[in-house]
Design a protein around this motif. Structure first.
Motif, PDB file in Angstrom:
ATOM      1  N   THR A   6      19.525 -43.914  -0.649  1.00 12.21           N
ATOM      2  CA  THR A   6      18.179 -44.458  -0.852  1.00 12.21           C
ATOM      3  C   THR A   6      17.181 -43.345  -1.108  1.00 12.21           C
ATOM      4  O   THR A   6      16.349 -43.428  -2.020  1.00 12.21           O
ATOM      5  N   TYR A   7      17.250 -42.283  -0.318  1.00 18.60           N
ATOM      6  CA  TYR A   7      16.332 -41.161  -0.518  1.00 18.60           C
ATOM      7  C   TYR A   7      16.570 -40.489  -1.873  1.00 18.60           C
ATOM      8  O   TYR A   7      15.617 -40.100  -2.553  1.00 18.60           O
ATOM      9  N   ARG A   8      17.824 -40.341  -2.261  1.00 23.13           N
ATOM     10  CA  ARG A   8      18.116 -39.735  -3.566  1.00 23.13           C
ATOM     11  C   ARG A   8      17.519 -40.556  -4.697  1.00 23.13           C
ATOM     12  O   ARG A   8      16.922 -40.018  -5.639  1.00 23.13           O
ATOM     13  N   ARG A   9      17.661 -41.858  -4.600  1.00 27.34           N
ATOM     14  CA  ARG A   9      17.104 -42.721  -5.637  1.00 27.34           C
ATOM     15  C   ARG A   9      15.580 -42.653  -5.633  1.00 27.34           C
ATOM     16  O   ARG A   9      14.948 -42.622  -6.691  1.00 27.34           O
ATOM     17  N   LEU A  10      14.988 -42.616  -4.444  1.00 27.74           N
ATOM     18  CA  LEU A  10      13.536 -42.552  -4.341  1.00 27.74           C
ATOM     19  C   LEU A  10      12.997 -41.277  -4.981  1.00 27.74           C
ATOM     20  O   LEU A  10      12.081 -41.328  -5.813  1.00 27.74           O
ATOM     21  N   PHE A  11      13.553 -40.133  -4.619  1.00 29.90           N
ATOM     22  CA  PHE A  11      13.050 -38.872  -5.134  1.00 29.90           C
ATOM     23  C   PHE A  11      13.383 -38.695  -6.618  1.00 29.90           C
ATOM     24  O   PHE A  11      12.706 -37.949  -7.327  1.00 29.90           O
ATOM     25  N   GLY A  12      14.425 -39.400  -7.076  1.00 27.13           N
ATOM     26  CA  GLY A  12      14.744 -39.356  -8.497  1.00 27.13           C
ATOM     27  C   GLY A  12      13.677 -39.996  -9.363  1.00 27.13           C
ATOM     28  O   GLY A  12      13.583 -39.708 -10.562  1.00 27.13           O
ATOM     29  N   LEU A  13      12.858 -40.857  -8.769  1.00 26.75           N
ATOM     30  CA  LEU A  13      11.788 -41.511  -9.521  1.00 26.75           C
ATOM     31  C   LEU A  13      10.628 -40.574  -9.822  1.00 26.75           C
ATOM     32  O   LEU A  13       9.846 -40.822 -10.741  1.00 26.75           O
ATOM     33  N   THR A  14      10.500 -39.493  -9.038  1.00 25.74           N
ATOM     34  CA  THR A  14       9.358 -38.595  -9.209  1.00 25.74           C
ATOM     35  C   THR A  14       9.755 -37.189  -9.629  1.00 25.74           C
ATOM     36  O   THR A  14       8.975 -36.497 -10.281  1.00 25.74           O
ATOM     37  N   GLY A  15      10.946 -36.765  -9.243  1.00 24.52           N
ATOM     38  CA  GLY A  15      11.342 -35.381  -9.476  1.00 24.52           C
ATOM     39  C   GLY A  15      10.964 -34.502  -8.288  1.00 24.52           C
ATOM     40  O   GLY A  15      10.083 -34.845  -7.489  1.00 24.52           O
ATOM     41  N   SER A  16      11.621 -33.372  -8.174  1.00 21.79           N
ATOM     42  CA  SER A  16      11.437 -32.490  -7.016  1.00 21.79           C
ATOM     43  C   SER A  16      10.065 -31.825  -6.994  1.00 21.79           C
ATOM     44  O   SER A  16       9.543 -31.508  -5.923  1.00 21.79           O
ATOM     45  N   LEU A  17       9.457 -31.614  -8.163  1.00 25.14           N
ATOM     46  CA  LEU A  17       8.159 -30.941  -8.193  1.00 25.14           C
ATOM     47  C   LEU A  17       7.111 -31.752  -7.434  1.00 25.14           C
ATOM     48  O   LEU A  17       6.338 -31.197  -6.645  1.00 25.14           O
ATOM     49  N   TYR A  18       7.082 -33.053  -7.656  1.00 23.85           N
ATOM     50  CA  TYR A  18       6.101 -33.883  -6.964  1.00 23.85           C
ATOM     51  C   TYR A  18       6.324 -33.845  -5.463  1.00 23.85           C
ATOM     52  O   TYR A  18       5.361 -33.731  -4.683  1.00 23.85           O
ATOM     53  N   VAL A  19       7.571 -33.951  -5.038  1.00 27.12           N
ATOM     54  CA  VAL A  19       7.875 -33.941  -3.599  1.00 27.12           C
ATOM     55  C   VAL A  19       7.388 -32.640  -2.971  1.00 27.12           C
ATOM     56  O   VAL A  19       6.786 -32.639  -1.884  1.00 27.12           O
ATOM     57  N   ALA A  20       7.631 -31.506  -3.658  1.00 32.58           N
ATOM     58  CA  ALA A  20       7.205 -30.212  -3.119  1.00 32.58           C
ATOM     59  C   ALA A  20       5.688 -30.090  -3.062  1.00 32.58           C
ATOM     60  O   ALA A  20       5.118 -29.662  -2.061  1.00 32.58           O
ATOM     61  N   VAL A  21       5.018 -30.486  -4.150  1.00 34.70           N
ATOM     62  CA  VAL A  21       3.562 -30.364  -4.215  1.00 34.70           C
ATOM     63  C   VAL A  21       2.894 -31.266  -3.182  1.00 34.70           C
ATOM     64  O   VAL A  21       1.949 -30.854  -2.493  1.00 34.70           O
ATOM     65  N   ALA A  22       3.386 -32.507  -3.055  1.00 33.37           N
ATOM     66  CA  ALA A  22       2.790 -33.444  -2.105  1.00 33.37           C
ATOM     67  C   ALA A  22       2.996 -32.986  -0.668  1.00 33.37           C
ATOM     68  O   ALA A  22       2.167 -33.272   0.202  1.00 33.37           O
ATOM     69  N   PHE A  23       4.081 -32.271  -0.405  1.00 39.01           N
ATOM     70  CA  PHE A  23       4.293 -31.746   0.941  1.00 39.01           C
ATOM     71  C   PHE A  23       3.403 -30.530   1.207  1.00 39.01           C
ATOM     72  O   PHE A  23       2.693 -30.468   2.213  1.00 39.01           O
ATOM     73  N   LEU A  24       3.428 -29.566   0.306  1.00 39.33           N
ATOM     74  CA  LEU A  24       2.644 -28.349   0.519  1.00 39.33           C
ATOM     75  C   LEU A  24       1.147 -28.634   0.517  1.00 39.33           C
ATOM     76  O   LEU A  24       0.377 -27.940   1.188  1.00 39.33           O
ATOM     77  N   GLY A  25       0.745 -29.674  -0.217  1.00 40.37           N
ATOM     78  CA  GLY A  25      -0.667 -30.011  -0.275  1.00 40.37           C
ATOM     79  C   GLY A  25      -1.225 -30.526   1.036  1.00 40.37           C
ATOM     80  O   GLY A  25      -2.445 -30.499   1.246  1.00 40.37           O
ATOM     81  N   ARG A  26      -0.367 -30.995   1.935  1.00 45.69           N
ATOM     82  CA  ARG A  26      -0.857 -31.507   3.225  1.00 45.69           C
ATOM     83  C   ARG A  26      -0.853 -30.438   4.323  1.00 45.69           C
ATOM     84  O   ARG A  26      -1.407 -30.677   5.401  1.00 45.69           O
ATOM     85  N   LEU A  27      -0.268 -29.268   4.051  1.00 44.57           N
ATOM     86  CA  LEU A  27      -0.239 -28.216   5.071  1.00 44.57           C
ATOM     87  C   LEU A  27      -1.624 -27.705   5.459  1.00 44.57           C
ATOM     88  O   LEU A  27      -1.873 -27.442   6.645  1.00 44.57           O
TER      89      LEU A  27
END
Length: 436
Positions: A6-27
């Motif tokens: 499920t997580y693989r499919r979810l992150f496949g919809l956005t790509g790894s760049l979005y996941v990284a940016v959205a995480f680092l942006g909340r630090l």
């Protein structure tokens, strides 16, 4: 479908760049709270003043973020988050400069509030993007949305691990001011990147097709959810302040951020596992169960007398935090009108900030008067209040969820009937146009 799939499919919809940016942006948000506390407390030699400055930052963020979320619901997140990121970064840098210049306590508290007003709540705003991101998934959208909120809860907690850890390391290597300046630079870089990412185009009324905002946002149920988040915010603020007081008394103030970061380790693991909970385990029951877990796991804080003991208790406490917050945020997303989700998510995030302000402020004064143990009394009291609130909300929330499910089913049935009728009309038109 397994959680990993499920997580693989979810992150496949956005790509790894979005996941990284959205995480680092909340630090930067997690760094700025404890960074402000340590900076101001060190400069003024008062936990009360440090807690007041950190609390002012949190309260101002609780005011500013929902206003920004409401605007983003109308015009989209891109321009709104970009402005927030730039002005928030400038505000944090200004706070450091004023502290170095020996400004009065009131000026430091005001500067912290101004910075907090503009810092974007990246976590809640990222939650808003997931529904349009997952909309092409059709019948799998519900499962993917559950995974998205589980991930976001875990990501928030991971930010509260890494953020204080970064601050603690930078305080030890450089200074409290250097730690807060680092948060300023990160906000400018990653907050802006989150604002400019293509997924931002999926937000706003024009993108979602919700031209007008319909339905009430402020209801007793939303009020209850805001209180629920406020109580967990009080937990964060009081634990952070109590940890700072204990480590200072033990002669190792530089490890305060690192110890507080331990809270997020168990929370991250539990948050990621939340997606595996069965649907029959209703959201209202999850809030109650995990609130009870907070009480049980926070009570040992009243007996800690060393950094080692504190680390063990804080680590275990984290296992109830993310599941509790995930359940509250998911209820918020399901129980408010679709056109107001951005404001609802930022209101919930802001309520956490208000709770942090209350928790850090009350615990700071308690620690100044009676030591770190008094700060942890605030923690336990907040968790008990969360249980009482969850008990009172069981029936109203269940009824509201049933009504929302029925409404969604009726809408889906109407859409299906309309599609069938359109297809029938098209078929009859084709037949009428065929030669006899």
């Amino acid at each position: 479908m397994s959680p990993l799939t499920t997580y693989r499919r979810l992150f496949g919809l956005t790509g790894s760049l979005y996941v990284a940016v959205a995480f680092l942006g909340r630090l930067p948000m997690s760094m700025s709270q404890i960074g402000t506390l340590l900076l101001v407390a060190t400069a003024t030699d008062s936990y009360g003043t440090g807690g007041a400055a950190a609390g002012a930052l949190a309260v101002a963020n609780a005011v500013g973020s929902p206003l920004a979320g409401g605007i983003a619901d109308r015009v989209g997140q891109r321009s709104v988050v970009l402005v927030q990121s730039v002005l928030g970064a400038v505000g944090l840098a200004a706070l450091v400069l004023l502290t170095d210049a020996g400004a009065a306590d009131g000026a430091l508290v005001a500067a912290a509030a101004l910075a907090g007003f503009f810092i974007p709540q990246v976590g809640p705003l990222a939650r808003v993007r997931w529904r349009p991101i997952t909309s092409p998934a059709g019948q799998s959208q519900g499962r993917l949305m559950s995974a998205a909120f589980s991930y976001e809860g875990a990501a928030d907690e991971a930010a509260f691990v890494l953020g204080p850890a970064l601050v603690g390391g930078l305080v030890a290597l450089v200074s409290p001011g250097g730690a807060l300046l680092t948060a300023s630079v990160m906000l400018l870089v990653f907050g802006s990147a989150f604002a400019l990412h293509p997924t931002a185009r999926l937000t706003g009324r024009a993108a979602t097709g919700l031209v007008q905002a319909g339905g009430r946002l402020f209801t007793p149920l939303l009020g209850g959810l805001l209180l629920a988040q406020m109580f967990v915010g009080m937990l964060f603020g009081s634990v952070q302040t109590g940890t700072t007081a204990l480590t200072d008394q033990a002669g190792h103030p530089e490890v305060a951020g690192l110890v507080h970061a331990i809270l997020g380790i168990g929370s991250v693991l539990a948050g990621l596992a939340t997606v595996a909970l069965p649907e029959r385990f209703g959201l209202e029951r999850r809030v109650l169960v995990f609130a009870a877990g907070l009480v049980v796991l926070s009570t040992p804080l009243l007996g800690v007398d060393s950094i080692g003991a504190l680390v063990v208790v804080v680590l275990m406490l984290g296992f109830a935090v993310a599941p509790y917050m995930i359940s509250v945020f998911t209820l918020g997303e399901r129980l408010v009108p679709m056109s107001r989700v951005g404001m609802a998510m930022t209101l919930l995030g802001g309520a956490t900030g208000v709770g942090y302000a209350l928790g850090s402020g009350i615990a700071g004064r308690a620690a100044d008067a009676d030591g770190y143990g008094a700060a942890f009394v605030v923690t336990v009291g907040a968790t008990v209040a969360a249980v009482v609130l969850a008990l009172l909300g069981q029936r109203p929330v269940r009824r509201a969820l049933d009504a929302a499910t029925a409404s969604a089913a009726a809408t889906a049935a109407a859409d299906a009937a309309a599609a069938t009728e359109a297809a029938r009309d098209g078929l009859e038109a084709d037949r009428a146009g065929q030669p006899g």
